[in-house]
Design a protein around this motif. Structure first.
Motif, mmCIF file in Angstrom:
data_model
loop_
_atom_site.group_PDB
_atom_site.id
_atom_site.type_symbol
_atom_site.label_atom_id
_atom_site.label_comp_id
_atom_site.label_asym_id
_atom_site.label_seq_id
_atom_site.Cartn_x
_atom_site.Cartn_y
_atom_site.Cartn_z
ATOM 1 N N GLY A 110 4.475 9.840 -0.493
ATOM 2 C CA GLY A 110 3.377 10.404 -1.253
ATOM 3 C C GLY A 110 2.119 9.557 -1.306
ATOM 4 O O GLY A 110 1.173 9.911 -2.012
ATOM 5 N N VAL A 111 2.053 8.471 -0.580
ATOM 6 C CA VAL A 111 0.900 7.564 -0.632
ATOM 7 C C VAL A 111 -0.255 8.128 0.196
ATOM 8 O O VAL A 111 -0.066 8.672 1.277
ATOM 9 C CB VAL A 111 1.286 6.160 -0.121
ATOM 10 C CG1 VAL A 111 0.066 5.274 0.096
ATOM 11 C CG2 VAL A 111 2.252 5.505 -1.084
ATOM 12 N N THR A 112 -1.465 7.988 -0.335
ATOM 13 C CA THR A 112 -2.685 8.337 0.394
ATOM 14 C C THR A 112 -3.570 7.105 0.478
ATOM 15 O O THR A 112 -3.875 6.482 -0.539
ATOM 16 C CB THR A 112 -3.448 9.473 -0.323
ATOM 17 O OG1 THR A 112 -2.614 10.627 -0.380
ATOM 18 C CG2 THR A 112 -4.743 9.806 0.407
ATOM 19 N N ILE A 113 -3.942 6.753 1.701
ATOM 20 C CA ILE A 113 -4.894 5.671 1.944
ATOM 21 C C ILE A 113 -6.044 6.333 2.683
ATOM 22 O O ILE A 113 -5.928 6.641 3.867
ATOM 23 C CB ILE A 113 -4.261 4.527 2.760
ATOM 24 C CG1 ILE A 113 -3.058 3.956 2.008
ATOM 25 C CG2 ILE A 113 -5.288 3.438 3.054
ATOM 26 C CD1 ILE A 113 -2.253 2.952 2.788
ATOM 27 N N GLY A 114 -7.120 6.617 1.958
ATOM 28 C CA GLY A 114 -8.138 7.496 2.510
ATOM 29 C C GLY A 114 -9.552 6.963 2.494
ATOM 30 O O GLY A 114 -9.857 5.898 1.951
ATOM 31 N N ASN A 136 3.289 7.808 -4.454
ATOM 32 C CA ASN A 136 2.158 8.619 -4.913
ATOM 33 C C ASN A 136 0.933 7.815 -5.334
ATOM 34 O O ASN A 136 0.088 8.313 -6.060
ATOM 35 C CB ASN A 136 2.595 9.555 -6.044
ATOM 36 C CG ASN A 136 3.661 10.512 -5.566
ATOM 37 O OD1 ASN A 136 3.510 11.162 -4.543
ATOM 38 N ND2 ASN A 136 4.760 10.571 -6.292
ATOM 39 N N ALA A 137 0.822 6.582 -4.867
ATOM 40 C CA ALA A 137 -0.387 5.802 -5.122
ATOM 41 C C ALA A 137 -1.506 6.308 -4.218
ATOM 42 O O ALA A 137 -1.261 6.814 -3.121
ATOM 43 C CB ALA A 137 -0.133 4.322 -4.855
ATOM 44 N N VAL A 138 -2.738 6.184 -4.701
ATOM 45 C CA VAL A 138 -3.910 6.601 -3.940
ATOM 46 C C VAL A 138 -4.853 5.411 -3.843
ATOM 47 O O VAL A 138 -5.223 4.809 -4.855
ATOM 48 C CB VAL A 138 -4.625 7.794 -4.615
ATOM 49 C CG1 VAL A 138 -5.896 8.157 -3.877
ATOM 50 C CG2 VAL A 138 -3.694 9.003 -4.711
ATOM 51 N N ILE A 139 -5.239 5.070 -2.603
ATOM 52 C CA ILE A 139 -6.156 3.960 -2.343
ATOM 53 C C ILE A 139 -7.291 4.527 -1.509
ATOM 54 O O ILE A 139 -7.055 5.003 -0.393
ATOM 55 C CB ILE A 139 -5.440 2.827 -1.583
ATOM 56 C CG1 ILE A 139 -4.218 2.351 -2.366
ATOM 57 C CG2 ILE A 139 -6.395 1.674 -1.307
ATOM 58 C CD1 ILE A 139 -3.289 1.465 -1.568
#
Length: 191
Positions: A110-114, A136-139
């Motif tokens: 669920g991680v987004t690195i965007g 589910n972390a978002v960076i």
């Protein structure tokens, strides 16, 4: 990049999962059946053969694309990824191709690195060595994540994080901590 270096990268990725020297038979069994290992292997080989062998490049690019959709790992092979890359679980991991990921990075589902398209942080993140990113972390944005950083599950990070820190929450809070990833980065390779 020489061929023996790409083999070393692939074996180091594999080592992060099992932590022991394995024989060729064991490696091949997992390389074709374990989704995380199969994906990272094809990702590295597609990138390696891009300017070296057109037929192998097309083969690994197609395999990468198939696994991209099958397991929902949206990680383009153009992404800069260091040694000892570890995908803890498969499913819904999104990394922008402009991102730079260091060595011994572990990423959960669920991680987004965007990328951020506007503002002072327009661009993609740079992630240091020995970083653990929880589910589910978002960076996002042109930010720098230091070395030895633990990003807790469900955190939203859009600003620089210093080395030796734990990041938690939304909005994110930084907790300075020596050995922040101790016990989280399993089977780390020596850099």
């Amino acid at each position: 990049m020489r061929k023996n270096i790409i083999k070393q990268y692939i074996l180091e990725d594999f080592y992060r999962y099992y932590g022991e020297e394995t024989n060729k038979k064991t490696y091949l069994r997992y390389a074709y059946t374990y989704p995380n290992i199969a994906f990272t292997r094809n990702l590295r080989l597609a990138k390696y053969y891009k300017n070296k062998n057109k037929i192998k490049y097309i083969w690994y690019k197609l395999r990468h694309r198939k696994l991209f959709y099958k397991y929902s790992f949206q990680i383009p092979f153009e992404t800069t990824i260091g040694r000892g890359f570890y995908l803890a679980h498969f499913g819904n991991i999104i990394i922008n191709q402009g991102s730079i990921i260091g060595n011994n990075v572990s990423i959960a589902q669920g991680v987004t690195i965007g990328k951020t398209n506007r503002g002072e942080n327009a661009g993609c993140p740079t992630i240091g060595d020995n970083v653990w990113i929880g589910a589910n972390a978002v960076i996002v944005g042109k930010i720098n994540i230091g070395n030895n950083v633990l990003i807790a599950p469900l955190s939203y990070v859009n600003f620089d994080i210093p080395s030796n820190s734990i990041v938690i929450g939304n909005p994110a809070k930084i907790i300075p901590r020596e050995n922040a990833t101790e016990g989280y980065i399993e089977n780390a390779i020596k850099i």
